[in-house]
Design a protein around this motif. Structure first.
Motif, PDB file in Angstrom:
ATOM      1  N   UNK A   1       0.832  -1.210   0.000  1.00 19.88           N
ATOM      2  CA  UNK A   1       0.000   0.000   0.000  1.00 19.88           C
ATOM      3  C   UNK A   1       0.863   1.255   0.000  1.00 19.88           C
ATOM      4  N   UNK A   2       1.941   1.223   0.773  1.00 16.63           N
ATOM      5  CA  UNK A   2       2.843   2.385   0.791  1.00 16.63           C
ATOM      6  C   UNK A   2       3.475   2.610  -0.578  1.00 16.63           C
ATOM      7  N   UNK A   3       3.761   1.510  -1.308  1.00 19.15           N
ATOM      8  CA  UNK A   3       4.413   1.623  -2.605  1.00 19.15           C
ATOM      9  C   UNK A   3       3.534   2.349  -3.609  1.00 19.15           C
ATOM     10  N   UNK A   4       2.265   1.903  -3.724  1.00 20.16           N
ATOM     11  CA  UNK A   4       1.454   2.539  -4.763  1.00 20.16           C
ATOM     12  C   UNK A   4       0.988   3.928  -4.353  1.00 20.16           C
ATOM     13  N   UNK A   5       0.864   4.181  -3.045  1.00 17.84           N
ATOM     14  CA  UNK A   5       0.385   5.498  -2.609  1.00 17.84           C
ATOM     15  C   UNK A   5       1.367   6.615  -2.965  1.00 17.84           C
ATOM     16  N   UNK A   6       2.647   6.245  -3.091  1.00 15.86           N
ATOM     17  CA  UNK A   6       3.636   7.268  -3.464  1.00 15.86           C
ATOM     18  C   UNK A   6       3.368   7.856  -4.843  1.00 15.86           C
TER      19      UNK A   6
ATOM     20  N   UNK B   1      20.263   2.372  -5.597  1.00 14.76           N
ATOM     21  CA  UNK B   1      19.774   1.964  -4.280  1.00 14.76           C
ATOM     22  C   UNK B   1      19.191   3.156  -3.521  1.00 14.76           C
ATOM     23  N   UNK B   2      19.854   4.290  -3.642  1.00 15.02           N
ATOM     24  CA  UNK B   2      19.339   5.485  -2.983  1.00 15.02           C
ATOM     25  C   UNK B   2      17.991   5.909  -3.539  1.00 15.02           C
TER      26      UNK B   2
ATOM     27  N   UNK C   1      14.337   5.499  -1.398  1.00 15.17           N
ATOM     28  CA  UNK C   1      13.565   6.718  -1.146  1.00 15.17           C
ATOM     29  C   UNK C   1      12.174   6.641  -1.767  1.00 15.17           C
ATOM     30  N   UNK C   2      11.829   5.493  -2.359  1.00 16.59           N
ATOM     31  CA  UNK C   2      10.496   5.317  -2.933  1.00 16.59           C
ATOM     32  C   UNK C   2      10.432   5.455  -4.434  1.00 16.59           C
ATOM     33  N   UNK C   3      11.574   5.649  -5.078  1.00 19.28           N
ATOM     34  CA  UNK C   3      11.573   5.775  -6.531  1.00 19.28           C
ATOM     35  C   UNK C   3      11.356   4.437  -7.222  1.00 19.28           C
ATOM     36  N   UNK C   4      10.912   4.504  -8.463  1.00 17.98           N
ATOM     37  CA  UNK C   4      10.646   3.267  -9.200  1.00 17.98           C
ATOM     38  C   UNK C   4      11.924   2.547  -9.573  1.00 17.98           C
TER      39      UNK C   4
ATOM     40  N   UNK D   1      15.408  -1.121 -14.962  1.00 21.05           N
ATOM     41  CA  UNK D   1      15.841  -1.824 -13.752  1.00 21.05           C
ATOM     42  C   UNK D   1      15.057  -1.218 -12.594  1.00 21.05           C
ATOM     43  N   UNK D   2      14.066  -1.968 -12.099  1.00 20.61           N
ATOM     44  CA  UNK D   2      13.110  -1.431 -11.138  1.00 20.61           C
ATOM     45  C   UNK D   2      13.478  -1.832  -9.703  1.00 20.61           C
ATOM     46  N   UNK D   3      13.072  -0.991  -8.787  1.00 20.56           N
ATOM     47  CA  UNK D   3      13.419  -1.190  -7.384  1.00 20.56           C
ATOM     48  C   UNK D   3      12.607  -2.282  -6.719  1.00 20.56           C
ATOM     49  N   UNK D   4      13.136  -2.742  -5.589  1.00 24.42           N
ATOM     50  CA  UNK D   4      12.538  -3.860  -4.855  1.00 24.42           C
ATOM     51  C   UNK D   4      11.105  -3.551  -4.421  1.00 24.42           C
ATOM     52  N   UNK D   5      10.861  -2.353  -3.874  1.00 22.97           N
ATOM     53  CA  UNK D   5       9.527  -2.037  -3.366  1.00 22.97           C
ATOM     54  C   UNK D   5       8.540  -1.762  -4.497  1.00 22.97           C
ATOM     55  N   UNK D   6       9.001  -1.119  -5.554  1.00 23.24           N
ATOM     56  CA  UNK D   6       8.089  -0.857  -6.668  1.00 23.24           C
ATOM     57  C   UNK D   6       7.568  -2.162  -7.272  1.00 23.24           C
ATOM     58  N   UNK D   7       8.422  -3.176  -7.357  1.00 23.04           N
ATOM     59  CA  UNK D   7       8.014  -4.433  -7.980  1.00 23.04           C
ATOM     60  C   UNK D   7       6.919  -5.151  -7.198  1.00 23.04           C
TER      61      UNK D   7
END
Length: 850
Positions: A663-668, A741-742, A746-749, A773-779
């Protein structure tokens, strides 16, 4: 004995059974060129001697030769063909495809035919059959000359054995002549304007007392489109110069209807001295008799049209349909001289001409004249260069292959036109091509299609995928005039073995390093919707370049061609702010353009962010949190009662944390849009501007230019962070991993990795123009809240990328080809063939999560 055949013709072998037709055909023609009635009889009945199958066999013969002639291939009919009724359909097919019919007649003695047949087991008929065939041949001998353009006779076995067959190119075949050319429209005796135009084109004209001499420092050559004479003041001088240029090899010339009529008059034939011919005859009366004779011979030598530059260029006085190009027949010459009329007359008593160019679909550029227009305009890759010099207009030339127009104004009105020299001015201000593009033909898009592109192999569009694209395009797409480009899909990097990660920069960098790329540009990937933005300086620019009226200064659409904003006022405000930023950044002047096509990300995800939340992501997140929260509460209660459920409770606590992270991922990336201040537009490519595509510029140029643009309006425009990386520098590669990684923590894709050059070439050929190359949380948004659990990651790491990468390359090639065609100002149907192809490919069954 030598038999000369036109390179494209229908050859009809005529003779009784046993006269040697099949042997002759095998000796002189390819097996694919010969269509045998016996062979076709065998195809339809399994028995070459089954006479009951003759009708079906000849239906097949006629079908095959029709297909060959349509494709521009010679066809040879091996049958007896001794009766006029046997040949009638063959002649009709030759005429239908504008090909010359040629007869080779085998008039051998009857005894020779009988003897040959006696040695063939498949010939069981009696001598009366041969006798009848010979009689039919001799009865129709005189008629052959009326039926065929050329007739050749072979009367003995010795002659048949001594024949040498020569294939001669048609007179209109100049495909080996590639230019450069300067193509000049109807001159009509305007000699002074002709000289002025030649000087502007860079020609030196030495008009000495004997013969004029023309030359060009760049070895360019001229093509005259006929109608050299009549109505103007100096027809003899024009003839003298053109004849000398053609004789020296400096020029080509095709026949015009006025030239043909003059030639007949000079031969003493009865013609009406109208439409300026009387003036020409009076001017020629003062010339020497020998000159008039030379003019008559010159005119008689002129052909109807030429096909040049490997078939890319066709020149004819009145134009030429595609199916007539490179053909030699009476109908072709008539069309090339006079065009096609509807059979009606206009209010001036002149024939109403059929606008063949409006329906032209040929690949060759057709340059023509005949019908005067106020100014030359392109229409479906054709252009009329008769701009009415003799009527007070101008004399115009087309520089080929540059496609540039050069004109000089007439010095005066030499001849008052019956019909005023003016074009119908469309009230909307649209060009001829834009008017023709008003309606697209569905037949140009449906069914299986193979689209040629400049970046690689042809791209095949399957019929079922085209049908799916047609549904989207006809129901939801924006005005097709805006759709010069659709962006391609993008492949992810290879899966990573890094613990807890599905994608990691290391694999993306290694992909390009192994392909031989030295430098890449890593760009921050914004979580938004891919948007193509067409922005014009003003509505006049939108009309001039895109042919769009009443829709503002541009359009913002999705990668499926749908309008991004449902609120037209909001879209207009975004475009106005963007156009102002382009002005302030200096890009209009720098690019010498009053329009741009930009590839962007538009945020938030959706203009109606709350609706997206409610229908998709919010429902998943809410259901997961509710269910897992309740389960964790019950497990906590059970554990406090002494039950040994601590491990299970820990599992559910971890799953609940994953649901919360989801939920935090998509709300960004989702927020309510109340005004333009809630919108962010991140452009990352300048795809095209007036007269140029920016594909030859590297990605650093794009980033630097767009950073200047974003600085002009930072509240609307988001500057994309980027980092150039030397792939052979371990320190640089390590730095970009830490940068990624930074961004993702910080919530970036994530980021997009691109080779420095916009169109990359690897050591083994084409490579991906970009990988993401997408981030861990975005995926988590893509693969679900719990995808990071090892049991899921191990399965996801087996995903295959071949289909996705193939699709990305094909869509990239089609997108670039669409822009190339748009830049060349090709008809909208040609641009849309590629745009439509990108949309059709999106229907292929490839995992969209990749």
């Amino acid at each position: 004995m030598t038999i000369t055949l036109p390179e494209l013709c229908l050859v009809v072998l005529v003779g009784a059974s046993g006269s040697g037709k099949s042997t002759f055909a095998q000796r002189h023609f390819l097996p694919t060129e010969v269509v045998s009635s016996d062979r076709c009889r065998g195809i339809v009945s399994d028995d070459e001697n089954d006479q009951s199958a003759t009708a079906d066999a000849f239906d097949l013969v006629h079908y095959i030769i029709g297909k060959r002639l349509k494709a521009g291939k010679i066809a040879v009919v091996d049958a007896t063909n001794v009766r006029p009724e046997d040949r009638k359909e063959l002649i009709r097919i030759a005429q239908q495809y504008h090909c010359l019919p040629v007869a080779i007649v085998f008039d051998l003695p009857e005894r020779v035919c009988r003897e040959r047949n006696s040695h063939r087991e498949d010939r069981s008929f009696g001598p009366h059959v041969i006798r009848g065939q010979m009689a039919n041949l001799h009865r129709s001998m005189r008629q052959l000359a009326k039926e065929f353009k050329y007739v050749h006779f072979i009367s003995s076995e010795e002659e048949a054995n001594r024949v040498t067959l020569v294939r001669q190119p048609l007179w209109n075949n100049k495909k080996h002549e590639c230019g450069p050319f300067d193509i000049i429209g109807d001159i009509h005796g305007c000699y002074d304007e002709l000289l002025q135009l030649l000087h502007r084109l860079g020609y030196q004209v030495d008009d000495n007392e004997s013969e004029p001499v023309l030359s060009h420092p760049d070895r360019r050559r001229l093509i005259f489109l006929g109608d050299l004479t009549d109505r103007g003041p100096a027809s003899p001088q024009v003839l003298r110069l053109v004849m000398a240029a053609v004789a020296s090899g400096t020029a080509f010339c095709v026949a015009g209807n006025h030239d043909v009529k003059l030639g007949r008059a000079l031969k003493g034939k009865k013609v009406q001295l109208t439409h300026g011919l009387a003036d020409t005859m009076e001017q020629l009366a003062e010339a020497a008799e020998g000159f008039r004779t030379r003019v008559a011979i010159f005119i008689e030598s002129l052909v109807s049209h030429y096909v040049l530059d490997h078939g890319k260029l066709v020149v004819a006085h009145a134009g030429l349909r595609e199916e007539m190009q490179g053909r030699a027949a009476g109908q072709v010459r008539i069309f090339a001289l006079y065009g096609e009329t509807t059979g009606e007359n206009d209010e001036y008593g002149l024939p109403v001409r059929y606008n063949w160019a409006a329906e032209y679909r040929g690949k060759a550029l057709v340059a023509y004249g005949h019908t005067p227009v106020l100014q030359a305009e392109w229409l479906n890759n054709t252009i009329c260069l008769d701009t009415g010099c003799v009527f007070g207009g101008s004399l115009t030339a087309l520089r080929y292959p540059e496609r540039e127009l050069v004109s000089v104004p007439a010095r005066q009105v030499y001849y008052e036109p019956v019909r005023p020299l003016a074009q119908a001015i469309d009230e909307s201000g649209l060009t001829l091509q834009q008017q023709a593009d008003e309606l697209l033909d569905v037949a140009d898009f449906i069914g299986k299609r193979i689209i040629s592109t400049g970046l690689g192999h042809p791209v095949t569009i399957r019929a079922e995928h085209a049908a799916a694209a047609l549904e989207v395009m006809t129901r939801f797409a924006v005005n097709p005039r805006w759709l010069a480009y659709l962006p391609p899909t993008m492949s992810p990097s290879e899966t990573s073995n890094e613990p807890g990660f599905l994608e990691h920069p290391r694999e993306a960098l290694e992909y390009y390093r192994s392909a031989g790329i030295q430098t890449v540009v890593c760009e921050e990937k914004h979580m938004g919707s891919r948007a193509v933005v067409v922005v014009c300086r003003d509505e006049d620019a939108a009309l001039r370049r895109f042919g769009v009226t009443g829709e503002g200064r541009g359009c913002i659409y999705t990668r499926t061609g749908r309008r991004f904003f449902t609120d037209s006022a909001m879209e207009a405000l975004v475009l106005e702010r963007l156009a102002t930023a382009v002005e302030q950044s200096g890009l209009w002047n720098e690019l010498q353009s009053d329009w741009l096509i930009l590839d962007c990300e538009l945020m938030p995800w959706s203009y109606k962010a709350q609706e997206l939340l409610r229908r998709q992501y919010a429902a998943v997140g809410a259901a997961g949190r509710t269910m897992l929260g309740e389960a964790e509460r019950l497990l906590a209660k059970a554990t406090s009662s002494g039950e040994e459920l601590e491990a299970l409770r820990g599992t559910y606590q971890g799953r609940l944390d994953d649901a919360r992270r989801f939920s935090e991922a998509y709300r960004r990336y989702c927020w309510e849009v109340a005004s333009i201040d809630d919108i962010r537009l991140a452009p990352f490519h300048i795809m095209a501007s007036e007269g140029q595509l920016h594909l030859q510029r590297n990605h650093l140029w794009h980033m630097e230019s767009l950073h200047r643009l974003a600085a002009a309006d930072p509240r609307l425009l988001l500057a994309t962070n980027y980092l150039p990386v030397d792939l052979h520098s371990p320190e640089a590669c390590k730095a970009v991993e830490e940068w990624w990684l930074g961004l993702t923590l910080a919530g970036g894709e994530g980021m997009v990795v691109k080779p420095l050059e916009f169109i990359p070439r690897g050591a083994a050929g084409n490579i991906q123009p970009a990988v993401k190359c997408r981030g861990r949380e975005y995926l988590r948004i893509i693969y679900g809240p719990e995808y990071t659990r090892e049991e899921h990651l191990s399965r996801l790491r087996k995903r295959g990328l071949n289909n996705k990468r193939s699709l990305a390359l094909r869509e990239f090639a089609l997108g670039i080809e669409a822009l190339e065609r748009f830049n060349r100002r090709e008809p909208l149907r040609r641009v849309h063939e590629c745009v439509f192809g990108v949309l059709a490919l999106e229907s292929e069954p490839v995992d969209p999560r990749l």
